[in-house]
Design an enzyme around this catalytic site. Sequence first.
Site, PDB file in Angstrom:
ATOM      1  CD  GLU A 176     111.990  31.975  65.228  1.00 20.93           C
ATOM      2  OE1 GLU A 176     111.441  33.054  64.924  1.00 20.93           O
ATOM      3  OE2 GLU A 176     111.680  31.295  66.196  1.00 20.93           O
TER       4      GLU A 176
ATOM      5  CD  GLU B 273     109.174  36.730  68.535  1.00 19.61           C
ATOM      6  OE1 GLU B 273     110.401  36.518  68.473  1.00 19.61           O
ATOM      7  OE2 GLU B 273     108.345  35.847  68.750  1.00 19.61           O
TER       8      GLU B 273
END
Length: 722
Positions: A188, A197
């Site tokens: 995730e 990210e």
Amino acid sequence: MALSLVSKCFASIPLHPNPRLRTAAAAMSSASAQRVLQLKVDPLTGSSEWVVIEEEDDGGAEASQDFQKSFLARTSYLDMLNDSYRNRCFREAIEKTVTQPCHVLDIGAGTGLLSMMAAQAMTQNESPVHSTKGIVTACESYLPMVKLMRKVLHINGTGRNISIINKRSDEVSVDIDIRSRADVLVSEILDSELLGEGLIPTLQHAHDILLVKNPQTVPYQATIYGQMVECNYLQKLHDLYSYENEASDGIHLVPAGMESILRVARQQYPMHCDAISKEIKLLSEPFKIFEFNFWRRPESSREIALRVKATADGQAHAIVSWWVLQLDWDGSIFYTTAPGWISSQNNSNARSWCDHWKQCVWFIHGEGLPLSKEEDASILAVHSETSISYQLEADCQYAEGDYHITLSPERIAIYGDCQWRCSILKAMRNAFQRRVPSLCVVADDSIFLAILVAHLSPQSRVMAFFPGLHENGSRYLQAVADANGFTMEHVEVLGRRLMSLTMHETHQREVDLLIAEPFYIANNGMLPWHNLRFWKERTNLTSVLSKDALVIPCKGILKVCAMSLPDLWNSRHSLDKIEGFDHSVVNTTLGACGDAAEDSPCLPFSVWQCGEVKEISKTYTLMEFNFSMEMHSCFGKTEVKFSEDGTCHGLVLWIDWVMDKEASMVTSTGPGTRYWKQGVKLLRRPVIVENNGSIIANRACSLAVEASFNSTNGELSIKHSS
């Protein structure tokens, strides 16, 4: 919960893309133990220092432990762990994917939740016929989270079944860190934009080095969608030129022909668009932009030309985007970050309000793109390894050498707000009626104030600290001087090179006027009282202030209001079991509220974006900060009486800046505006209020609130009792 980008470079610390950290940590190894260097910023001075977090400091180093807790409480880990719909989707997809013993790799493992789900799935599917045991490798680069993960795994009795690697995934090697390539990837590593990210470089390295050919993955794929919208509020967040023309105060922050000299960064901005849904006019149907498959190696960059048909007449001010996550291979388990006007059409995919994933907004340059119904708009969508951008017909292309200052959207909106500008202008004109300053010092990063003084009083000398702008501030003032009717002969930018001034630096002049908004670029997104840095600056300048010097603002007033904040409280309440896994050990570290938690910290939030919100008391003064005096620690208390029925979930605090001694001009940073963040102190237990303010359970009708300001570190301690 990935931190895969954290330690790649120190230079980009202030702009780190990971929204769960909001600051940076840099990992480094030593012969004796793992350690992390984490940046700590002093809100009173803007200076920063590296704090060392050791692998073996659980029992000692109290200051380091306190800092870790304070830091982790300001991340989105708790909010994400409280996202029950997300947790259920991942569990169902992992159980569906991990159907036999295998090697599962969890990248960005966080508290180890997905790793435990994978280990449990393998245990449930183990067959006595097969002797092969499954392996789960949890890769987590951020040392404080590794330490927290170990505690979670221990209380769940899964520590022996999961191998933890405290490294970035792109530092992991087969035969050195793991004994074989993994069959399944669970991860995730997503932000509101999807890519911020480091999803792409992380997947590239994993497919090249860490995964078998044709691996199974959870999630399976993600698709980004967009929609063109008209919204005056979104235009105000970037188009200063258009709104400044309405001010008619003679100040030109963006003179004609120099529209791009002050601008927002060309990027997507996370935002809770449901909070402004009533102000949004949809100008197109949702359109698909990019698709990313986790099960194969992604490309570093792509571009796609889109033709989007307008569904109504209007002015396209922005593109609102979101993503849909398909977690399983056959497409039965989905999670979406779509706004309410989209997700409400499919209740099975509805999620509760959460702050860790929002929609994203891309501003269309200037006044936007005019559209007629049935007209096609051309959009070029481009993605890099970490971001997505758009080019439209209305967008102007900035030359590489084009000089500009980049500000936040909220700062652009403030500078275009006629009411705010009028208040500041009135305060300055009143000050000049009393005395025309020989020397005025601008203590903060306010280019508006520097120009305003130079414009209103050309004979006054202006010295601006501009601690966050430095030489850029000087270049900017030079560029707009003629348009604002002043010359740089009487204006000097000091930058941050001086912590204070002496009579030598002021050319033997005393400071007659010390002003600030206050606004410091380095304090963007911080708690409202961190702008009391102005009080520190005023104290440093005591030796050069004249006896009758005007200080504007003359004081700050700490305000407090009791509010119903059910969505925010639910997103940060204490954890018990998540999909069957005990997480109670993380509550204190992550700053949870609720029965199973200790006192929760005061955190910065834009209250207007916090889902369902209701004031259930009047506004009260808690403390005053008198800037005519030098900075000192102080204390205040008040009784907050409930005046509306509802449930009190917390206290909202902010500062009103009083611009004159008569208090006739006050600029507020409270929840009634959209430009500032407030401080939110959530209660341990919500208080139900009925019948004109009486509390059912506690038989009281108010909260006693105390505040203590520490002048040595600029922090504010808030306590309350019923």
